[in-house]
Design a protein around this motif. Structure first.
Motif, mmCIF file in Angstrom:
data_model
loop_
_atom_site.group_PDB
_atom_site.id
_atom_site.type_symbol
_atom_site.label_atom_id
_atom_site.label_comp_id
_atom_site.label_asym_id
_atom_site.label_seq_id
_atom_site.Cartn_x
_atom_site.Cartn_y
_atom_site.Cartn_z
ATOM 1 N N ILE B 14 0.877 -1.178 -0.028
ATOM 2 C CA ILE B 14 -0.066 -0.200 -0.038
ATOM 3 C C ILE B 14 0.851 1.407 -0.181
ATOM 4 N N ALA B 15 2.093 1.381 0.828
ATOM 5 C CA ALA B 15 3.044 2.243 0.848
ATOM 6 C C ALA B 15 3.603 2.648 -0.615
ATOM 7 N N MET B 16 3.858 1.349 -1.434
ATOM 8 C CA MET B 16 4.649 1.605 -2.611
ATOM 9 C C MET B 16 3.493 2.305 -3.637
ATOM 10 N N GLU B 17 2.186 1.614 -3.522
ATOM 11 C CA GLU B 17 1.048 2.258 -4.252
ATOM 12 C C GLU B 17 0.761 3.729 -4.445
ATOM 13 N N ARG B 18 0.845 4.039 -2.689
ATOM 14 C CA ARG B 18 0.555 5.405 -2.488
ATOM 15 C C ARG B 18 1.878 6.366 -3.064
ATOM 16 N N ALA B 19 3.035 5.846 -2.936
ATOM 17 C CA ALA B 19 4.012 6.572 -3.313
ATOM 18 C C ALA B 19 3.891 6.997 -4.908
#
Lengths: 131, 131
Positions: B14-19
């Motif tokens: 989810i953090a990768m996607e948000r970045a």
């Protein structure tokens, strides 16, 4: 998994999908429910958000008998395999009384013992502004 | 994989996607290209069929600088994990000058060594007839 086994799996999943699409063409929405897992997550363009299995059961019960078409094409199906997961994508065209409807289709299958089940479906209109 | 490891993976993806979404909001479409695999297959509602990596490179190059928004929401993200595959789904809302745009989003990630990469993206308008 060698190339022959991969080709066999691709053909197997595409055949499962076609069997469910054949039933769909006759208005029978339950073919897809029968090959979907209890934890399936689902998107389609008639919904205002992602739904889960209980909601999908109700959605497809309501659509039963209302989705018939005069035939369909599964265009350029591709299977991407990652261990016990397989992602089937294709472009779908349904021939209907009032013209053709094009959909972008994603099905994520998961192997459970000897059986493959859908754990995610994403259906969307192909370029809806132009359809 | 235990529950804690699963939660960590979910948070990580989810953090990768948000970045990548944060970069998208600034008009930078290359964040998604950088985390996509060479064999990625891609659907969005502006295309008339599924495209592959080379076509996606050209598509996102053409969209560079044209996709900025004033912020976004990632609604109810869920990760379904199957070995080295993970399916991230969520509803996305972009806040733009002329109103909000809602999208259904599917990202299939595959683990390659220590790195997760997107092998399939499916973007579609949420209930486009009503938007």
């Amino acid at each position: 998994m060698n190339a022959t086994a991969n080709q066999k799996l691709d053909a197997n999943l595409i055949a499962m999908e076609r069997a469910a699409l054949d039933r769909w063409s006759k208005g029978d929405t339950f073919g897809f429910l029968e090959i979907s897992a209890p934890d399936v997550l689902y998107f389609d363009p008639y919904l205002d958000r992602r739904i889960d299995r209980d909601e999908l059961n109700r959605h497809y019960e309501a659509l039963r008998g209302k989705v018939a078409n005069k035939g369909y094409e599964m265009i350029d199906p591709r299977v991407q395999k990652i261990g016990d997961a397989a992602v089937l994508t294709y472009n779908y065209v349904a021939h209907q009384e009032n013209g053709d409807t094009g959909m972008n289709v994603t099905e994520v299958y998961r192997k459970n013992g000897d059986r493959w089940q859908i754990i995610h479906t994403h259906l969307a209109f192909t370029k809806p502004g132009n359809s």
